[in-house]
Design an enzyme around this catalytic site. Structure first.
Site, mmCIF file in Angstrom:
data_model
loop_
_atom_site.group_PDB
_atom_site.id
_atom_site.type_symbol
_atom_site.label_atom_id
_atom_site.label_comp_id
_atom_site.label_asym_id
_atom_site.label_seq_id
_atom_site.Cartn_x
_atom_site.Cartn_y
_atom_site.Cartn_z
ATOM 1 N N CYS A 3 0.867 -1.189 0.000
ATOM 2 C CA CYS A 3 0.000 0.000 0.000
ATOM 3 C C CYS A 3 0.897 1.231 0.000
ATOM 4 O O CYS A 3 2.078 1.141 -0.355
ATOM 5 C CB CYS A 3 -0.998 -0.025 1.149
ATOM 6 S SG CYS A 3 -0.284 0.025 2.813
ATOM 7 N N ARG A 9 -3.423 -0.593 5.440
ATOM 8 C CA ARG A 9 -4.017 -1.676 4.655
ATOM 9 C C ARG A 9 -3.110 -2.897 4.508
ATOM 10 O O ARG A 9 -3.522 -4.032 4.803
ATOM 11 C CB ARG A 9 -4.411 -1.158 3.254
ATOM 12 C CG ARG A 9 -5.546 -0.175 3.292
ATOM 13 C CD ARG A 9 -5.697 0.557 1.962
ATOM 14 N NE ARG A 9 -4.568 1.464 1.734
ATOM 15 C CZ ARG A 9 -4.387 2.190 0.643
ATOM 16 N NH1 ARG A 9 -5.259 2.084 -0.349
ATOM 17 N NH2 ARG A 9 -3.361 2.999 0.535
ATOM 18 N N ASP A 117 -8.259 3.870 1.133
ATOM 19 C CA ASP A 117 -7.288 4.196 2.182
ATOM 20 C C ASP A 117 -8.052 4.691 3.412
ATOM 21 O O ASP A 117 -8.708 5.734 3.355
ATOM 22 C CB ASP A 117 -6.335 5.279 1.664
ATOM 23 C CG ASP A 117 -5.172 5.502 2.619
ATOM 24 O OD1 ASP A 117 -5.271 5.095 3.789
ATOM 25 O OD2 ASP A 117 -4.170 6.082 2.168
HETATM 26 P P1 4NP Z 1 -1.849 2.852 4.056
HETATM 27 O O1 4NP Z 1 -2.441 4.249 4.601
HETATM 28 O O2 4NP Z 1 -1.298 3.149 2.679
HETATM 29 O O3 4NP Z 1 -3.047 1.967 4.005
HETATM 30 O O4 4NP Z 1 -0.790 2.409 5.048
HETATM 31 C C1 4NP Z 1 -1.629 5.389 4.703
HETATM 32 C C2 4NP Z 1 -0.890 5.600 5.841
HETATM 33 C C3 4NP Z 1 -0.086 6.741 5.959
HETATM 34 C C4 4NP Z 1 -0.032 7.628 4.908
HETATM 35 C C5 4NP Z 1 -0.752 7.397 3.761
HETATM 36 C C6 4NP Z 1 -1.542 6.264 3.657
HETATM 37 N N1 4NP Z 1 0.773 8.801 5.022
HETATM 38 O O5 4NP Z 1 0.717 9.639 4.115
HETATM 39 O O6 4NP Z 1 1.520 8.930 5.997
#
Ligand code: 4NP
Length: 144
Positions: A3, A9, A117
């Site tokens: 991800c 995720r 997300d």
């Molecule tokens: P993930 O969600 O891609 O599902 O882990 C996110 C977690 C953190 C960030 C973006 C998406 N971030 O920009 O820090």
């Protein structure tokens, strides 16, 4: 399992698939296309929904996807179309590219459905993500 941040995720996807396969035969790990959360534990909301469903993901630590992962792994499941483009950009061959699949293609082939997300939303989002990844991982575990 890939991800963006590797804290929401893909840690759930890693935990779910790892629980459904024979660990002697299949190695499962996850990564983010971004490097902001390298070395960190999964988001507390992912840890909480996993725990509620009987899965412990607290041992996971964030890592960033790297081109060498194409050599290390047979399947690369990405959560959304933006992860797909980011990973494909790092591919060095057609066979690298063929390893990359949107994880929800497993349930809705060819429909380009993203795992949303949940980072900026509430706890409901995490439960929805958990449930869709659970179904997708059951299908993957049968297939591989
Ligand atoms: P993930 O969600 O891609 O599902 O882990 C996110 C977690 C953190 C960030 C973006 C998406 N971030 O920009 O820090």
């Amino acid at each position: 399992m890939v991800c963006l941040g590797n804290i929401c995720r893909s840690p759930l996807a890693e935990g779910l698939l790892a629980a459904k396969v024979d660990p002697e035969k299949v190695e499962v790990t996850s990564a983010g296309t971004g490097g902001w959360h390298v070395g960190e534990q999964p988001d507390p909301r992912s840890i909480a929904i996993a725990k509620q469903k009987g899965l412990d993901i607290t041992q996971q630590r964030g890592r960033q996807f790297k081109p060498a992962d194409f050599n290390e792994f047979d399947y690369i499941f990405v959560m959304d179309s933006s992860n797909y483009s980011d990973v494909i950009e790092l591919a060095e061959s057609e066979s690298d590219k063929e390893k990359v699949q949107l994880i929800l293609d497993e349930l809705f082939p060819g429909e380009n459905v993203d795992v949303p997300d949940p980072y900026y939303g509430g706890n409901d989002g995490f439960e929805q993500v958990y449930n869709m990844l659970d179904k997708a991982c059951t299908s993957i575990a049968k297939r591989i």
